[in-house]
Design a protein around this motif. Structure first.
Motif, PDB file in Angstrom:
ATOM      1  N   SER A  99      31.643  17.692  -4.230  1.00 41.68           N
ATOM      2  CA  SER A  99      31.377  16.288  -3.904  1.00 41.68           C
ATOM      3  C   SER A  99      32.248  15.424  -4.828  1.00 41.68           C
TER       4      SER A  99
ATOM      5  N   LYS B 154      31.517  10.505 -10.849  1.00 41.16           N
ATOM      6  CA  LYS B 154      30.401  10.034 -11.656  1.00 41.16           C
ATOM      7  C   LYS B 154      30.202  10.909 -12.898  1.00 41.16           C
TER       8      LYS B 154
ATOM      9  N   THR C  73      32.376  12.231  -5.055  1.00 42.10           N
ATOM     10  CA  THR C  73      31.531  11.172  -5.636  1.00 42.10           C
ATOM     11  C   THR C  73      30.898  11.661  -6.934  1.00 42.10           C
ATOM     12  N   HIS C  74      30.359  12.881  -6.874  1.00 44.06           N
ATOM     13  CA  HIS C  74      29.713  13.470  -8.046  1.00 44.06           C
ATOM     14  C   HIS C  74      30.734  13.719  -9.156  1.00 44.06           C
TER      15      HIS C  74
ATOM     16  N   GLU D 134      25.897  12.369  -2.355  1.00 48.84           N
ATOM     17  CA  GLU D 134      26.504  12.418  -1.013  1.00 48.84           C
ATOM     18  C   GLU D 134      25.617  13.050   0.044  1.00 48.84           C
TER      19      GLU D 134
END
Lengths: 315, 315
Positions: B104, B110, B106-107, B154
């Motif tokens: 992911s 982050k 997004t992960h 996500e």
């Protein structure tokens, strides 16, 4: 069975409640059973027909069967230790009765003070009684092979002993046998060995159900190999009720919520609404405020966006 | 690998300790690692090479690697988030380094503030650095596919995304990829799908390891299907350390003790002495008196007369 692939039999009101000191009031039991029925659970073992002085937690089982008969479509199961219990269960209107026969004779003697021969005699009498009834009053009669995976007194149990008792139960007139991991000793390969041996002894179609505990953490691992070997009915207990209070996470029966989640994620239909099922915990917890309810899924919650993109059928 | 069928990698000192507030003193970490090594655990992830201000629990990882090198035969693993960390791990003398790459993105952004491209660039730099070293100083380099089973931000992750990252990691120079259930979302069929897809993308021999959590209770069920699909290395954490304190039984990683018990009961050699392993809990519990240790087997104990008559090999 048309609507689902796997049949879940909730045994918490029997196996869970008989293992704890508190006597749950009849009204709370009714609310529990109704809520699980409404969540889609197709079969519930509502109690056992044993003398009230031995198990006061089960004293109201006949009244509970009577109530459960108002829940249309629910299969009402009850445990019976002997002929007297079977008569009472059938008179009350149970759809299915199970008699446990300890493959360990030592355990049988200690638990119900009966030898294997004496137990088989009871089974024969029950089967004859069922045959004497009009078709519509005849319950499904299961013989449960308890301590099949090992005994806390005798230790290991030979596979041959299990198949021998399975054959004797079938001959004595049960409709089906079930394997029962009374002691929480079952592990995956041992389970596969026993499923294959019993199916081979009594016929593929006469062993479809399993009663598993999660005492040593391998309950759902056992379910996976059981599915691979044609088992289609699983007993489970809401919140793993009946677990040992001294062992965090050491539930008794496998937890219904976790089992349904796993089956659901595998694309296997149970007919059960997982959210509604988890909500039943509140009813049980309120009635038993001092008991700890187990289960991983209810604490962790469903994966983000579940089920889309997560559920996969067998590959 | 000659002495055992399945390799257990203990990740408690890294994944367990980084998840809790308390900083375990170096001497206690040493005692833990030594005791597990003496119980027969072949590989231990002793920590991660991250800035101490981010994870003060891991500040002494270099000293721990140094100590662990006195335990002859132990494979010392360490987690590295980037090139700098990898350099430090290799300088310290780790035998194996793992870099997690979040499927992911997004992960990934982050967690480590890096895109996939940036992470692959780090991996390429690390691989080049390893190649520049003399053979005896080159560690085994694993690329870990984290959030492969779903992401808490996500949601579901497409299988194609996982295989794509696996291929990019191999091309960038890792020795092997591993599947990591960072979020505790893995379930049996999904796992089989991913194992097959990744093996097919990067080659059977380049995916042998799994990192599973037991967040939703299906950790050991996942192990069973992984075994059926050729996985031979499993991460696990003693006492399921790093579990959520609000969820009884909701351990983080799968519990080493329960995993070893299950494998042992299946006739699979791990080289680990189960009793000695369970005794390590005392060391960890004394060093972390406020943490709850999980695990079913340590509470329930072994079946009566185990292993005779219980251990069965694959059937």
């Amino acid at each position: 069975m048309a609507a689902f692939d796997i049949e879940i039999s909730e045994v918490g009101p029997r196996d869970g409640l008989q293992s704890i000191q508190t006597i749950m009031p009849l009204e709370a039991k009714k609310a529990w059973i109704k809520a699980e029925f409404e969540a889609g659970v197709p079969e519930i073992e509502v109690g056992s027909f044993v003398p009230a002085k031995l198990l006061p937690q089960m004293a109201d089982t006949a009244a509970l069967v009577d109530y459960a008969r108002t829940l249309e479509g629910l299969t009402i199961a009850a445990l019976v230790p002997n002929f007297r219990g079977a008569q009472n269960a059938i008179d009350a209107g149970a759809h299915k009765i199970s008699i446990p026969l300890s493959v360990s004779e030592t355990h049988s003697l200690k638990n119900v003070n009966r030898t294997h021969d004496q137990m088989i005699e009871e089974v024969t009498k029950i089967a004859a009684y069922i045959q004497s009834l009009p078709k519509e009053k005849q319950p499904f009669f299961e013989g449960s092979l308890s301590t099949a995976f090992g005994c806390t007194i005798e230790g290991p149990i030979a596979t041959q002993k299990v198949t021998e008792i399975a054959e004797r139960l079938m001959k004595a007139g049960v409709n089906e046998v079930g394997l029962s991991d009374t002691t929480g000793y079952a592990t995956p390969n041992h389970l596969v060995t026993l499923i294959k041996a019993v199916k081979s002894a009594v016929g593929e179609e006469n062993l479809t159900g399993l009663h598993l505990h999660n005492t040593r953490g391998v309950g759902l691992a056992n379910v996976v190999v059981a599915l691979e070997n044609g088992i289609t009915t699983f007993d489970a207990s809401l919140g793993g009720l009946g677990g040992c209070p001294f062992a965090p996470g050491a539930s008794g029966n496998i937890v219904t919520e976790d089992l349904v989640y796993m089956l659901d994620s595998m694309g296997l239909k149970t007919g059960i609404d997982l959210e509604k099922l988890c909500a039943v915990r509140d009813i049980v917890q309120k009635a038993l405020p001092q008991e700890e309810l187990y289960g991983f899924l209810p604490h962790a919650g469903l994966p983000k966006g579940y089920p889309k993109g997560y559920q996969t059928t067998s590959s």
